[in-house]
Scaffold this motif. Structure first.
Motif, mmCIF file in Angstrom:
data_model
loop_
_atom_site.group_PDB
_atom_site.id
_atom_site.type_symbol
_atom_site.label_atom_id
_atom_site.label_comp_id
_atom_site.label_asym_id
_atom_site.label_seq_id
_atom_site.Cartn_x
_atom_site.Cartn_y
_atom_site.Cartn_z
ATOM 1 N N ALA A 1 -13.969 6.772 4.466
ATOM 2 C CA ALA A 1 -14.277 7.261 3.102
ATOM 3 C C ALA A 1 -13.757 6.308 2.036
ATOM 4 N N GLY A 2 -13.640 5.022 2.367
ATOM 5 C CA GLY A 2 -13.203 4.032 1.374
ATOM 6 C C GLY A 2 -11.695 4.020 1.199
ATOM 7 N N MET A 3 -11.286 3.447 0.105
ATOM 8 C CA MET A 3 -9.849 3.389 -0.193
ATOM 9 C C MET A 3 -9.301 4.805 -0.360
ATOM 10 N N ASP A 4 -8.051 5.007 0.038
ATOM 11 C CA ASP A 4 -7.407 6.300 -0.226
ATOM 12 C C ASP A 4 -7.073 6.345 -1.722
ATOM 13 N N LEU A 5 -7.841 7.145 -2.441
ATOM 14 C CA LEU A 5 -7.711 7.151 -3.901
ATOM 15 C C LEU A 5 -6.320 7.602 -4.331
ATOM 16 N N LYS A 6 -5.743 8.515 -3.587
ATOM 17 C CA LYS A 6 -4.411 9.003 -3.978
ATOM 18 C C LYS A 6 -3.335 7.977 -3.635
ATOM 19 N N GLN A 7 -3.265 7.628 -2.331
ATOM 20 C CA GLN A 7 -2.154 6.767 -1.888
ATOM 21 C C GLN A 7 -2.266 5.337 -2.423
ATOM 22 N N PHE A 8 -3.482 4.884 -2.641
ATOM 23 C CA PHE A 8 -3.626 3.499 -3.102
ATOM 24 C C PHE A 8 -3.640 3.426 -4.632
ATOM 25 N N PHE A 9 -4.568 4.147 -5.258
ATOM 26 C CA PHE A 9 -4.718 3.986 -6.712
ATOM 27 C C PHE A 9 -3.676 4.780 -7.502
ATOM 28 N N MET A 10 -3.413 6.021 -7.091
ATOM 29 C CA MET A 10 -2.512 6.856 -7.890
ATOM 30 C C MET A 10 -1.040 6.570 -7.580
ATOM 31 N N ASP A 11 -0.676 6.645 -6.296
ATOM 32 C CA ASP A 11 0.749 6.528 -5.943
ATOM 33 C C ASP A 11 1.313 5.141 -6.268
ATOM 34 N N LEU A 12 0.454 4.120 -6.285
ATOM 35 C CA LEU A 12 0.965 2.755 -6.525
ATOM 36 C C LEU A 12 0.743 2.266 -7.956
ATOM 37 N N LYS A 13 0.250 3.172 -8.809
ATOM 38 C CA LYS A 13 -0.142 2.679 -10.145
ATOM 39 C C LYS A 13 1.056 2.199 -10.973
ATOM 40 N N ASP A 14 2.252 2.724 -10.670
ATOM 41 C CA ASP A 14 3.430 2.273 -11.422
ATOM 42 C C ASP A 14 4.238 1.224 -10.664
ATOM 43 N N ASN A 15 3.640 0.684 -9.611
ATOM 44 C CA ASN A 15 4.341 -0.309 -8.795
ATOM 45 C C ASN A 15 3.426 -1.526 -8.572
ATOM 46 N N PRO A 16 3.188 -2.308 -9.629
ATOM 47 C CA PRO A 16 2.213 -3.407 -9.531
ATOM 48 C C PRO A 16 2.459 -4.385 -8.382
ATOM 49 N N PRO A 17 3.721 -4.768 -8.099
ATOM 50 C CA PRO A 17 3.882 -5.714 -6.980
ATOM 51 C C PRO A 17 3.431 -5.115 -5.643
ATOM 52 N N GLU A 18 3.757 -3.839 -5.400
ATOM 53 C CA GLU A 18 3.353 -3.221 -4.138
ATOM 54 C C GLU A 18 1.827 -3.025 -4.100
ATOM 55 N N PHE A 19 1.255 -2.640 -5.249
ATOM 56 C CA PHE A 19 -0.201 -2.512 -5.328
ATOM 57 C C PHE A 19 -0.846 -3.851 -4.967
ATOM 58 N N ASP A 20 -0.312 -4.918 -5.533
ATOM 59 C CA ASP A 20 -0.861 -6.250 -5.288
ATOM 60 C C ASP A 20 -0.720 -6.643 -3.815
ATOM 61 N N ARG A 21 0.431 -6.339 -3.232
ATOM 62 C CA ARG A 21 0.683 -6.687 -1.819
ATOM 63 C C ARG A 21 -0.325 -5.974 -0.906
ATOM 64 N N ILE A 22 -0.476 -4.666 -1.130
ATOM 65 C CA ILE A 22 -1.400 -3.901 -0.278
ATOM 66 C C ILE A 22 -2.844 -4.344 -0.532
ATOM 67 N N PHE A 23 -3.172 -4.579 -1.803
ATOM 68 C CA PHE A 23 -4.535 -5.012 -2.137
ATOM 69 C C PHE A 23 -4.875 -6.328 -1.423
ATOM 70 N N ARG A 24 -3.923 -7.252 -1.423
ATOM 71 C CA ARG A 24 -4.167 -8.544 -0.759
ATOM 72 C C ARG A 24 -4.373 -8.358 0.730
#
Ligand code: COA
Length: 278
Positions: free
Chosen positions: A64-87
């Motif tokens: 069902a694509g990216m996990d909207l909660k765990q990826f977009f919402m839970d990491l929205k205030d943690n840019p380095p971790e968002f970037d790490r997982i995104f990469r």
């Protein structure tokens, strides 16, 4: 992020079946799933017991694509971790799969939404259940198909279909996916696993090196002009001859010209060596 076993692996007759395993969340891709998947692909890359890779989903969904909660919402205030997982998410679903040294097949068993298109496009082949349901749902929640999804879709679909499905978010089933060329084949869900494994075994009869270099060549020449392609293909052909431990070309020539045991126009030579592709 405490979940584990979000990816399972089963190797049977040299076919590795890699299953996204969050059925309660329709196999939406959480950060943990991305990390586990990257790890699994790395291990299977060098695993001689596996020669072809199939990617599928547990339960009624492919992914069902990216996990909207765990990826977009839970990491929205943690840019380095968002970037790490995104990469990591982009790496395994795109570059790793596109240039994987073994043939890859997306076995689309059910829902396939948004970011899941990336791994379907990146696999060499895609076989869907007639009942599978595809959708570029991004527009339905107010974003565009980012994370390289739009690029992939523009590559694999024709221009009109790419725009249509990306701009409307309309769904299409496995049969339609076949009709518009998004998958190679669609079969009833009840036959999907058997048909995909049979196809994987057919691939294993061919020269692994020839298939790998062919895949790399077809992917590369799409972005070259004619003189570049000519030069590249000449060098790539030499590289294949040097790098092919099985000496497929020699086996193929001898079996056709001297032994007269097969006709290349109708099928492949009989591989005498069965070493894994380098
Ligand atoms: N991200 C996070 N959670 C997701 C998810 C996603 N992409 N897709 C499904 N889930 C979760 C739901 O929130 C629900 O969780 P809950 O049980 O804790 O409430 C669970 O998975 C089951 O989803 P549900 O919607 O009840 O299942 P369904 O079978 O009725 O519908 C889908 C399946 C896939 C059609 C629907 O879940 C959906 O539209 N998901 C979003 C798809 C999407 O837009 N993906 C693009 C992301 S890039």
């Amino acid at each position: 992020m405490s979940e584990a076993n979000t990816v399972t692996v089963q190797i049977e007759d040299a076919v590795a079946i890699v299953t996204l395993n969050r059925p309660a969340k329709r196999n939406a891709m959480s950060p943990t799933l991305h990390l586990e998947m990257a790890d699994v692909l790395e291990k299977l890359r060098y695993e001689p017991a596996s020669r072809v890779l199939i990617i599928t989903g547990a339960g009624e969904s492919f992914c069902a694509g990216m996990d909207l909660k765990q990826f977009f919402m839970d990491l929205k205030d943690n840019p380095p971790e968002f970037d790490r997982i995104f990469r990591i998410a982009t790496e395994w679903r795109f570059r790793t799969l596109r240039y994987y040294p073994k043939p890859t097949i997306a076995m689309v068993n059910g829902y396939c939404f948004g970011g899941a298109f990336t791994q379907v496009c990146a696999c060499d082949f895609a076989i869907a259940a007639d009942e599978a349901l595809f959708g570029l749902s991004e527009v339905n929640w107010g974003i565009l198909p980012g994370g390289i999804v739009a690029w992939n879709v523009a590559q694999v679909l024709n221009f009109r279909d790419a725009l249509y499905y990306a701009m409307t978010g309309d769904t299409f089933d496995g049969k339609k996916a076949r009709e518009i060329g998004f998958v190679n084949r669609s079969v009833p869900l009840s036959e999907l696993r058997q048909a995909t494994i049979a196809f994987a075994k057919k691939l294993m009869e061919k020269s692994p090196a020839a298939m790998r270099y062919t895949k790399e060549a077809i992917r590369a020449v799409r972005f070259m002009n004619e003189p570049q392609a000519n030069d590249y293909l000449s060098a790539k052909s030499d590289a294949l001859r040097l790098g092919d431990k099985e000496k497929s070309r020699e086996q193929g020539m001898t079996q056709f010209l001297d032994e007269k045991s097969y006709r290349p126009g109708f099928g492949h030579f009989k591989r005498k060596a069965s070493q894994p592709a380098k």
